[in-house]
Design an enzyme around this catalytic site. Structure first.
Site, PDB file in Angstrom:
ATOM      1  CG  HIS A  18      -0.306 -28.938   2.939  1.00 50.05           C
ATOM      2  ND1 HIS A  18       0.864 -29.774   3.130  1.00 50.05           N
ATOM      3  CD2 HIS A  18      -1.494 -29.626   3.363  1.00 50.05           C
ATOM      4  CE1 HIS A  18       0.305 -30.965   3.593  1.00 50.05           C
ATOM      5  NE2 HIS A  18      -0.955 -30.967   3.708  1.00 50.05           N
ATOM      6  CB  SER A  51       2.219 -35.237   5.127  1.00 54.33           C
ATOM      7  OG  SER A  51       1.454 -33.955   4.885  1.00 54.33           O
TER       8      SER A  51
HETATM    9  P1  AMP Z   1      -3.711 -33.146   4.613  1.00 52.30           P
HETATM   10  O1  AMP Z   1      -2.907 -32.094   5.603  1.00 52.30           O
HETATM   11  O2  AMP Z   1      -3.111 -34.299   4.141  1.00 52.30           O
HETATM   12  O3  AMP Z   1      -5.005 -33.277   5.363  1.00 52.30           O
HETATM   13  O4  AMP Z   1      -4.176 -32.072   3.803  1.00 52.30           O
HETATM   14  C1  AMP Z   1      -4.892 -31.011   3.978  1.00 52.30           C
HETATM   15  C2  AMP Z   1      -5.275 -30.188   2.556  1.00 52.30           C
HETATM   16  O5  AMP Z   1      -4.269 -29.929   1.352  1.00 52.30           O
HETATM   17  C3  AMP Z   1      -6.262 -31.158   1.909  1.00 52.30           C
HETATM   18  O6  AMP Z   1      -7.144 -30.346   1.224  1.00 52.30           O
HETATM   19  C4  AMP Z   1      -5.424 -31.870   0.810  1.00 52.30           C
HETATM   20  O7  AMP Z   1      -6.201 -32.330  -0.335  1.00 52.30           O
HETATM   21  C5  AMP Z   1      -4.725 -30.632   0.372  1.00 52.30           C
HETATM   22  N1  AMP Z   1      -3.266 -31.259  -0.096  1.00 52.30           N
HETATM   23  C6  AMP Z   1      -2.489 -32.308   0.275  1.00 52.30           C
HETATM   24  N2  AMP Z   1      -1.568 -32.477  -0.888  1.00 52.30           N
HETATM   25  C7  AMP Z   1      -2.018 -31.808  -2.027  1.00 52.30           C
HETATM   26  C8  AMP Z   1      -1.315 -31.658  -3.049  1.00 52.30           C
HETATM   27  N3  AMP Z   1      -0.103 -32.400  -3.359  1.00 52.30           N
HETATM   28  N4  AMP Z   1      -1.874 -30.630  -3.790  1.00 52.30           N
HETATM   29  C9  AMP Z   1      -2.835 -29.934  -3.506  1.00 52.30           C
HETATM   30  N5  AMP Z   1      -3.366 -30.152  -2.487  1.00 52.30           N
HETATM   31  C10 AMP Z   1      -3.086 -30.964  -1.525  1.00 52.30           C
END
Ligand code: AMP
Length: 269
Positions: A22, A174
């Site tokens: 993130h 996460s």
């Molecule tokens: P989430 O909190 O899982 O909904 O993720 C929020 C944003 O962070 C989304 O656009 C995800 O694709 C991005 N994201 C989550 N994990 C990663 C990662 N390992 N590398 C890059 N972006 C990520």
């Protein structure tokens, strides 16, 4: 909303339990915008499994400290009632095949929920640039289509950022914090098998290699693959012949013990 470049707003929507992946989006947004807004909202409508929603990690104090450590000054943490006020019909979008394939097939209703919440958040934040992780590849396509359906192509541009990985290749997520130490080791197989496919794909047909990859993953008793599919990078249509494609993508979903993980990357470009 028209803004000059100097006033550009970058937006990073998240569900919290923040990690370096993130923060890589926040850092990128900070280099390209005057102001960066992060949101944290665990969106109930995108969970098809109540147990998964309940178990989703919520670590707001740690998240705030991490955002402060990278100089992100604006955080939006709406309550469920703010996004879905009682009595208001929330706008739903139809993403066609995009919402029924892969994550859509295994998590029915997931992308409808993503469309609802991101549509709402965009109305509130009205960013110039929207930062999304390639980690959620299908989601990037769904949200790009959402912006088209909203008629916001000239207002909000999607920036897809590379997947941030641990040194051992595991895509940061996460959900990783819910894995046992054994699960964390087992989970590294997802990207390792993907990389192995890059080395050997010319010896196999796509269908043969998919079967090999799933069997390879399933050798670990902790892993239960859901899909391991070679696809066209834009349409997500399954690949039947390597030679007809300049670029092939791999989409992976697997359970590691009781945690469902996804990953993706190119097979060849
Ligand atoms: P989430 O909190 O899982 O909904 O993720 C929020 C944003 O962070 C989304 O656009 C995800 O694709 C991005 N994201 C989550 N994990 C990663 C990662 N390992 N590398 C890059 N972006 C990520």
């Amino acid at each position: 909303m028209q803004r000059s470049q100097g006033q550009s707003i970058g937006f990073v929507p998240t569900m919290g339990a923040l990690h370096a992946g993130h923060l890589s989006l926040i850092n990128r947004a900070k280099t390209e915008n005057a102001l960066v807004i992060c949101s944290i909202f665990v969106n109930p409508t995108q969970f098809n499994d109540a147990a998964d929603l309940a178990a989703y990690p919520r670590t707001l104090a740690e998240d705030i400290a991490l955002l402060e450590s990278v100089g992100c000054e604006y955080l939006y943490v709406p309550a469920v009632d703010d996004i879905y006020p009682a009595g208001e019909t929330v706008k739903s979008y139809d993403f066609g095949r995009l919402e029924t394939l892969f994550e859509g097939e295994f998590r029915p209703g997931h992308f409808k929920g993503v469309g609802q919440v991101v549509g709402k958040l965009l109305q509130t934040v009205a960013p110039n640039l929207l930062y999304l992780g390639q980690k959620d590849y299908q989601q990037c396509m769904v949200i790009t289509d959402l912006i088209r359906q909203m008629g916001w192509q000239d207002k909000t541009e999607v920036v897809v950022c590379p997947t941030d990985r641990e040194a051992n290749g595991l895509a940061r997520s996460s959900r990783n914090q819910r894995l046992s130490p054994e699960g964390l080791v087992a989970a590294t197989a997802l990207y390792r098998v993907l990389q192995k496919c890059r080395e050997i794909y010319t010896d196999f047909t796509p269908a043969e290699l998919e079967n090999w990859a799933k069997a390879e993953l399933a050798k670990d008793p902790l892993i239960r693959p859901e899909y391991f599919q070679f696809v066209h990078p834009q349409t997500l249509a399954p690949i039947t012949d390597w030679n007809k494609q300049p670029t092939v993508w791999v989409l992976i979903a697997a359970w590691v013990a009781d945690i469902r993980l996804i990953d993706n990357d190119y097979l060849f470009t």
